[in-house]
Design an enzyme around this catalytic site. Structure first.
Site, PDB file in Angstrom:
ATOM      1  N   SER A  58       0.862  -1.213   0.002  1.00  0.00           N
ATOM      2  CA  SER A  58       0.007  -0.101   0.007  1.00  0.00           C
ATOM      3  C   SER A  58       0.885   1.250   0.217  1.00  0.00           C
ATOM      4  O   SER A  58       0.295   2.368  -0.167  1.00  0.00           O
ATOM      5  CB  SER A  58      -0.941  -0.125   1.313  1.00  0.00           C
ATOM      6  N   LYS A 114       0.242   3.885  -2.850  1.00  0.00           N
ATOM      7  CA  LYS A 114      -0.829   4.907  -2.943  1.00  0.00           C
ATOM      8  C   LYS A 114      -0.051   6.088  -2.620  1.00  0.00           C
ATOM      9  O   LYS A 114      -0.758   7.092  -2.767  1.00  0.00           O
ATOM     10  CB  LYS A 114      -1.823   4.543  -1.519  1.00  0.00           C
ATOM     11  N   SER A 123      -6.882   3.064   3.365  1.00  0.00           N
ATOM     12  CA  SER A 123      -6.127   2.351   2.321  1.00  0.00           C
ATOM     13  C   SER A 123      -7.081   1.602   1.684  1.00  0.00           C
ATOM     14  O   SER A 123      -7.041   0.587   1.065  1.00  0.00           O
ATOM     15  CB  SER A 123      -5.259   0.967   2.949  1.00  0.00           C
TER      16      SER A 123
END
Length: 244
Positions: free
Chosen positions: A98, A101, A158
């Protein structure tokens, strides 16, 4: 100025210069005694410190121990200079998950700024962003959501669906946004990074290094909007009450 202060001194100070020699001599020896007393006190304090804490005077401060990092790769950078303060296998290939991102958010914010647009504008959620695998903010097809809510949903929760929605909206489609991500990575000096999705879902061809992610993070943290979103502990979205 110094000159004006000298010329405007009170008369009583000027008179003191004409005082008898005995008064002048008394003023000369008094500061000397004070100085000697202060010097003696300082030496006494140093002697006591040396006796009580000799290691403080005879040894250099030991280097801090290397931190225990369970991750296979890590890097710590000075945010102002980019200087590497600590690294562990920072140039080894890794899967960013993640942390991907960060790049998705940076590109989104920069594109909105380039268009002189507003993060509070609403967009319609594309079909490909609905039901995305992994963590989610449960977007619905054609649901009107602000870009700001999608950014917070991606960074705080997330949300993989939020990342996918932003990629389609900012890039026009997923493939074009991937090209934007990889181009930006090269621009920032990343040499071992390749993105194939905006969320970080595992893929053998989706990889980076701690060193490269450090470069991306440094660039992101220079953007005030990114810093504000990344620092937030909570966010109240403007979505309909029945939405997550």
């Amino acid at each position: 100025t110094m000159k004006s202060h000298e010329s405007n001194r009170p008369k009583k100070i000027l008179k003191s210069r004409l005082a008898p020699c005995r008064a002048a001599s008394e003023k000369r020896w008094f500061p000397s005694k004070v100085f000697l007393l202060g010097l003696a006190t300082t030496l006494l304090a140093l002697s006591a410190g040396f006796y009580l804490f000799p290691q403080a005077f005879t040894q250099e401060t030991a280097a801090l121990p290397t931190p225990a990092i369970s991750a296979g790769q890590a890097i710590l950078l000075d945010a102002d200079t980019g200087k590497v303060l600590y690294e562990k296998n920072a140039d080894k290939k890794a899967y960013p998950a993640s942390t991907t991102k960060i790049m998705t958010a940076l590109l989104t914010i920069q594109r909105v700024e380039e268009l002189k647009s507003d993060l509070t504008q609403q967009v319609k959620i594309p079909a490909e962003a609905v039901g995305v695998e992994g963590s989610s903010i449960y977007l619905a097809p054609q649901e009107p959501v602000t870009i700001e809510d999608l950014l917070y949903g991606m960074m705080l929760r997330s949300g993989n669906d939020a990342a996918t929605a932003l990629a389609s909206i900012i890039g026009g489609d997923q493939d074009h946004f991937m090209a934007m991500m990889n181009s930006k990575a090269q621009e920032l000096g990343c040499t071992n990074t390749h993105f194939v999705n905006p969320s970080g879902l595992f893929d053998e061809n989706h990889y980076t290094t701690a060193e490269d992610m450090g470069r991306i993070a440094l660039a992101a943290m220079k953007n005030p909007t990114f810093r504000r979103i990344a620092a937030a502990e909570k966010w109240t979205a403007s979505r309909a009450p029945d939405k997550y």
